[in-house]
Design a protein around this motif. Structure first.
Motif, PDB file in Angstrom:
ATOM      1  N   THR A   1      -4.248  -4.517  -5.442  1.00  0.00           N
ATOM      2  CA  THR A   1      -5.179  -3.746  -4.783  1.00  0.00           C
ATOM      3  C   THR A   1      -4.053  -2.577  -4.280  1.00  0.00           C
ATOM      4  OG1 THR A   1      -4.677  -4.987  -2.731  1.00  0.00           O
ATOM      5  CG2 THR A   1      -6.743  -5.505  -3.739  1.00  0.00           C
ATOM      6  N   GLN A   2      -2.978  -2.723  -4.531  1.00  0.00           N
ATOM      7  CA  GLN A   2      -2.106  -1.848  -4.142  1.00  0.00           C
ATOM      8  C   GLN A   2      -1.807  -1.515  -2.510  1.00  0.00           C
ATOM      9  OE1 GLN A   2      -2.090   1.771  -6.554  1.00  0.00           O
ATOM     10  NE2 GLN A   2      -1.550   0.670  -8.334  1.00  0.00           N
ATOM     11  N   GLU A   3      -1.916  -2.613  -1.885  1.00  0.00           N
ATOM     12  CA  GLU A   3      -1.976  -2.546  -0.477  1.00  0.00           C
ATOM     13  C   GLU A   3      -0.723  -3.325   0.172  1.00  0.00           C
ATOM     14  OE1 GLU A   3      -5.750  -3.075   1.865  1.00  0.00           O
ATOM     15  OE2 GLU A   3      -4.839  -5.115   2.040  1.00  0.00           O
TER      16      GLU A   3
ATOM     17  N   GLY B   1       0.433  -7.993  15.267  1.00  0.00           N
ATOM     18  CA  GLY B   1      -0.334  -8.275  14.644  1.00  0.00           C
ATOM     19  C   GLY B   1       0.051  -7.901  13.046  1.00  0.00           C
ATOM     20  N   ALA B   2      -0.982  -7.397  12.403  1.00  0.00           N
ATOM     21  CA  ALA B   2      -0.717  -6.937  11.001  1.00  0.00           C
ATOM     22  C   ALA B   2      -1.267  -5.702  10.814  1.00  0.00           C
ATOM     23  CB  ALA B   2      -1.245  -7.749  10.032  1.00  0.00           C
ATOM     24  N   ASP B   3      -0.558  -4.636  10.298  1.00  0.00           N
ATOM     25  CA  ASP B   3      -1.260  -3.368   9.892  1.00  0.00           C
ATOM     26  C   ASP B   3      -1.158  -3.170   8.222  1.00  0.00           C
ATOM     27  OD1 ASP B   3      -1.816  -2.351  12.345  1.00  0.00           O
ATOM     28  OD2 ASP B   3       0.225  -2.148  12.631  1.00  0.00           O
ATOM     29  N   VAL B   4      -2.189  -2.534   7.517  1.00  0.00           N
ATOM     30  CA  VAL B   4      -2.086  -1.974   6.475  1.00  0.00           C
ATOM     31  C   VAL B   4      -1.595  -0.431   6.374  1.00  0.00           C
ATOM     32  CG1 VAL B   4      -3.519  -1.405   4.417  1.00  0.00           C
ATOM     33  CG2 VAL B   4      -4.231  -3.531   5.608  1.00  0.00           C
ATOM     34  N   ILE B   5      -0.466  -0.502   5.796  1.00  0.00           N
ATOM     35  CA  ILE B   5       0.259   0.643   5.511  1.00  0.00           C
ATOM     36  C   ILE B   5      -0.180   1.754   4.570  1.00  0.00           C
ATOM     37  CG2 ILE B   5       2.673   1.722   5.564  1.00  0.00           C
ATOM     38  CD1 ILE B   5       1.978  -0.026   7.928  1.00  0.00           C
ATOM     39  N   ARG B   6      -0.642   3.055   4.994  1.00  0.00           N
ATOM     40  CA  ARG B   6      -1.273   3.759   4.091  1.00  0.00           C
ATOM     41  C   ARG B   6      -0.659   5.336   3.929  1.00  0.00           C
ATOM     42  NH1 ARG B   6      -5.899   1.136   6.034  1.00  0.00           N
ATOM     43  NH2 ARG B   6      -6.964  -0.254   4.365  1.00  0.00           N
TER      44      ARG B   6
ATOM     45  N   VAL C   1       4.566   7.874   6.286  1.00  0.00           N
ATOM     46  CA  VAL C   1       4.231   7.164   4.892  1.00  0.00           C
ATOM     47  C   VAL C   1       3.979   8.467   3.934  1.00  0.00           C
ATOM     48  CG1 VAL C   1       3.193   5.524   3.481  1.00  0.00           C
ATOM     49  CG2 VAL C   1       3.706   5.069   6.076  1.00  0.00           C
ATOM     50  N   THR C   2       4.634   8.490   2.625  1.00  0.00           N
ATOM     51  CA  THR C   2       3.984   9.272   1.603  1.00  0.00           C
ATOM     52  C   THR C   2       3.619   8.442   0.320  1.00  0.00           C
ATOM     53  OG1 THR C   2       6.156   9.163   0.420  1.00  0.00           O
ATOM     54  CG2 THR C   2       6.056  10.825   2.076  1.00  0.00           C
ATOM     55  N   ASP C   3       3.083   8.729  -0.736  1.00  0.00           N
ATOM     56  CA  ASP C   3       2.710   8.224  -1.717  1.00  0.00           C
ATOM     57  C   ASP C   3       3.875   7.372  -2.389  1.00  0.00           C
ATOM     58  OD1 ASP C   3       3.847  10.375  -2.818  1.00  0.00           O
ATOM     59  OD2 ASP C   3       2.254  10.615  -4.230  1.00  0.00           O
ATOM     60  N   GLN C   4       5.014   7.659  -2.162  1.00  0.00           N
ATOM     61  CA  GLN C   4       6.294   6.992  -2.722  1.00  0.00           C
ATOM     62  C   GLN C   4       6.469   5.517  -2.256  1.00  0.00           C
ATOM     63  OE1 GLN C   4       8.011   8.106  -5.608  1.00  0.00           O
ATOM     64  NE2 GLN C   4       6.318   9.786  -5.390  1.00  0.00           N
ATOM     65  N   LEU C   5       6.110   4.615  -2.476  1.00  0.00           N
ATOM     66  CA  LEU C   5       6.314   3.161  -1.762  1.00  0.00           C
ATOM     67  C   LEU C   5       7.689   2.751  -1.916  1.00  0.00           C
ATOM     68  CD1 LEU C   5       5.111   0.270  -0.989  1.00  0.00           C
ATOM     69  CD2 LEU C   5       5.013  -0.376  -3.597  1.00  0.00           C
ATOM     70  N   ALA C   6       8.339   3.161  -2.723  1.00  0.00           N
ATOM     71  CA  ALA C   6       9.815   2.886  -2.595  1.00  0.00           C
ATOM     72  C   ALA C   6      10.630   3.586  -1.375  1.00  0.00           C
ATOM     73  CB  ALA C   6      10.776   3.331  -3.986  1.00  0.00           C
TER      74      ALA C   6
END
Length: 70
Positions: A39-41, A49-54, A12-17
């Motif tokens: 929150t940009q989360e 389950g669930a994971d926050v992707i950073r 994952v990069t800082d490019q959400l797209a």
């Protein structure tokens, strides 16, 4: 450098797209995702389950389910 969105793994990069495009190519390995603009989360819900992707997370769709690690 060009990103192969069909590859089974992704960092994952800082490019959400880019992350959303990669996820769209691997819809069979997770149930859903949500993005909170305040929150940009980005949260991905899957069999484990669930994971926050950073930024910096390693995503793996190789085994038919989404595996994440940082």
């Amino acid at each position: 450098m060009s990103i192969d969105f069909t590859a089974d793994t992704y960092i994952v990069t800082d490019q959400l797209a880019d992350t959303l495009v990669w996820l769209s190519h691997h819809q069979d390995c997770f149930d859903s995702f949500s993005y909170d603009t305040f929150t940009q989360e980005l949260v991905v819900y899957h069999a484990n389950g669930a994971d926050v992707i950073r930024r910096g997370n390693y995503l793996n769709a190789r085994y038919g389910l989404l595996l994440t690690s940082s």
